[in-house]
Design an enzyme around this catalytic site. Sequence first.
Site, mmCIF file in Angstrom:
data_model
loop_
_atom_site.group_PDB
_atom_site.id
_atom_site.type_symbol
_atom_site.label_atom_id
_atom_site.label_comp_id
_atom_site.label_asym_id
_atom_site.label_seq_id
_atom_site.Cartn_x
_atom_site.Cartn_y
_atom_site.Cartn_z
ATOM 1 N N GLY A 156 -18.003 -5.570 2.343
ATOM 2 C CA GLY A 156 -17.973 -4.999 0.998
ATOM 3 C C GLY A 156 -19.313 -5.144 0.308
ATOM 4 C CB ALA A 198 -20.465 -10.561 3.474
ATOM 5 C CG ASP A 244 -22.581 -5.888 12.733
ATOM 6 O OD1 ASP A 244 -23.716 -5.932 12.261
ATOM 7 O OD2 ASP A 244 -21.572 -6.357 12.174
ATOM 8 C CE LYS A 291 -25.204 -8.122 10.469
ATOM 9 N NZ LYS A 291 -25.293 -6.889 9.674
ATOM 10 N N GLY A 344 -15.157 2.330 2.726
ATOM 11 C CA GLY A 344 -16.575 1.994 2.815
ATOM 12 C C GLY A 344 -16.854 0.757 3.643
ATOM 13 C CE LYS A 359 -22.079 -9.221 10.769
ATOM 14 N NZ LYS A 359 -20.797 -8.835 10.162
ATOM 15 C CG LEU A 411 -17.678 -15.796 3.795
ATOM 16 C CD1 LEU A 411 -16.900 -15.760 5.099
ATOM 17 C CD2 LEU A 411 -16.816 -16.379 2.681
ATOM 18 C CB THR A 413 -33.490 -1.104 5.379
ATOM 19 O OG1 THR A 413 -34.182 -2.105 6.154
ATOM 20 C CG2 THR A 413 -34.301 -0.800 4.126
#
Length: 801
Positions: free
Chosen positions: A782, A591, A659, A559, A645, A663, A593, A535
Amino acid sequence: MSKVLKFGGKSLASLHQNNDLIEIIKSHLESSSLIIVVSAIGNTTDLLINMLLKAKNNESYVEDLALLKKLNFSTEINNENHFQLIENILQGVSLIQDYSLKVQDLLLAQGELISSNVITHLLLKNGINATFLNSCEVIKTDNYFSEANVNEELSEKLIVQKIDVYKDKEVVVLGGFIGSTIDNQITTLGRNGSNLTAALVAKFINAEEFLNFTHVDGIYTANPDWISSAKRIDQLNYNEANELATFGANILHAKTIIPLVDKKIPLRILNTLNPNSKGTLISSAPTPPGVKSLTVLQNVALINFYGKGLLGKVGVDARIFSTLASSNISVGVISQGSSERGLGFVVQLTDALSAKEVLEKEFKQDFYTKDVESISINENISVLSIIGQDLKSFHKPYSALIKNGITPILFNNSVSGKNISLVIEKDQIKKALHVTHGQIFGVNKTVNIAIVGKGTVGSVLIDQIIDSRKQIANRKNIDLNIFAIANSESVYFDPTGFKEDWNNLFLKSNPNNLSSIIDFAKENHLENLILVDNTAAASLPNRYEEFISNGFDIVSSNKIANTLSFSSYQKLRDILKKNQKQYLYETNVGAGLPLIDNIKLLHLSGENITKIKGVFSGTLSFIFNKFSVEDKGFSEILKDAIANGFTEPDPRDDLSGTDVARKLLILARELDLQNELEEITIQNLIPTELQSLSTATFLESLERLNNHYNNIKKELQPNEVLRYVGELSGDLQKNKGLLETKLIKVDKNSPLGQLTGSDSIFEIYTESYEDRPIIIQGAGAGAKVTARGVFGDILRLAEKK
């Protein structure tokens, strides 16, 4: 020589439906004469006890009696005298509303006598030269009714005499479980005593073999009703079998093995309904070392005996166990603290109150002097015993129990050092059995997964797990079982694991209640639990503590938990440490990585990281990679990102820079920095006049962004491109660093400038590498790569469980 065949009640329950028993007996008659020991048919003994209790309480037992007659009656066999005696006993108990153990034994014995009569008749009917022998005439006992002890010397003499009289018979049939005193009062040997009867008969006649026919294919590595992966054991030696019987193996009576040892009579456990099974052989032959089986003792209680004044006192243990022995109370697992201030031991649940009472009476003076402080009963326990386990390798199953939130109350290692017993809370015993069996016997370890969030990433993840499950099971011996799938509205459970049609099943789901996931895991005794949070909201991270405290590890692409206040961040780590749980979140940054793991490893090794800089957002990477080189308006590029997307439903969630800031903060905290989110300098890419619009209005107004970004683009030199970066710098050896997100111009030939598509890139500068950064680059957005990253975290946890 003769063989002894014993048939249990469940083996006899289908007598009227099939001919298996007769065929088994005929096959063994080809090589020797037989003595057959039988239990009461089906659940006869339970019915008799139930009727006895009803009679005592002046309740009707008519229906039970009719059921008993149906179970045992045949028009060709006259058992009316036994049924009449049963009715007379029950009428007498109803009249006085009480009964003695002597009366109980007389009643229960009728079940074995009826069964013996029925079997003898069936054998004669099938042309087998059989005769009935009343066990009460040849098995002589003391007068301890309901748990009588056999007088072996006298019983052997009587058995040998009778068998000699019947030497012209092919088969002699007698009931197990029953005997009589010297003055011919009927007694019973205790539940499952038919096995003891058969073992004693085998010893007395020096049988070549004792075949015990039951309803299962032999002895298993665990109860197959509880553990579907349990394996049949081919062979055990007498000592191992005796330990199994003592610690709860239902197939064997605790005293069954002892009579066979002196004469080395082999015992084979077989299945009446599966004559082709080889069963389990128990003999004097040595077996390979290692764990043989797991057993569970239920209907037991733990007595805790404690007193500070016991330190150094001589004879306390002797008084305890002498007192219990005088009341015929048997003690199982025992554990004593080195301080001698406390003693814990296990007794039968039915003996617990009596044990407490007799000990309180014995230590009455010690209570007065306060040398003894308490004697308490804990009825909420079961005992898990690991037969063949030594301490050298016990750390593995013990660690697995702790990781699953199961802490044994009491621990005992046998004198041989090869058997370990654990007293465990009753409601955790099935889960404990699953965890321990999987760890010891190397069967596939089941990892039970609850996935919350079935949006784009969640759906892809579910499909990836289902598609890869067989391959992982074969390669890693890990069974990934998705037992729960939930979204903001619904939750659906499947303890056997969701399959390819999971989405259709989800349509039948129940109203969402996150606590129901915890409840379901407990009710179904699920082990190796992982909660997956796909979520983006704060509601689930705020409940991580609840899941961790109930045995779940956490995997999250969300996060929020890592970007709350530093005190909340630290509190979560403390909870994880306290509960020995893990929280993996590799996809929080980059993602799929391998960024967070590498930064953790560098930091843990003592490497001084001096700066981290990069394009953190795959969405913003896609937008500015295209916008910098293509002759298109900003709004058109943004629409492409939305269509692919890459953005959140409201693209401002990406363009606000928050965002990226989250991170960046996550990486800072991996370096033990104590920065807060509000301390980050964030460049919002949305002009002020567009920030307060509704999502729908904003999406209709994307063209209003073009002038702003065209002006920025005009200022680019031919060798420059735009990149939205996050940067962590400053003195990173202090408590806080400098965190900033911003849109910058970079040389198009630099690592940042050469970025394409939706790739992310991270430059990690360290003291050792100086001005040559470690570069990690790859797909940064993605559903597939994010889901694959979450999947990787799941597998990392699964391998460690």
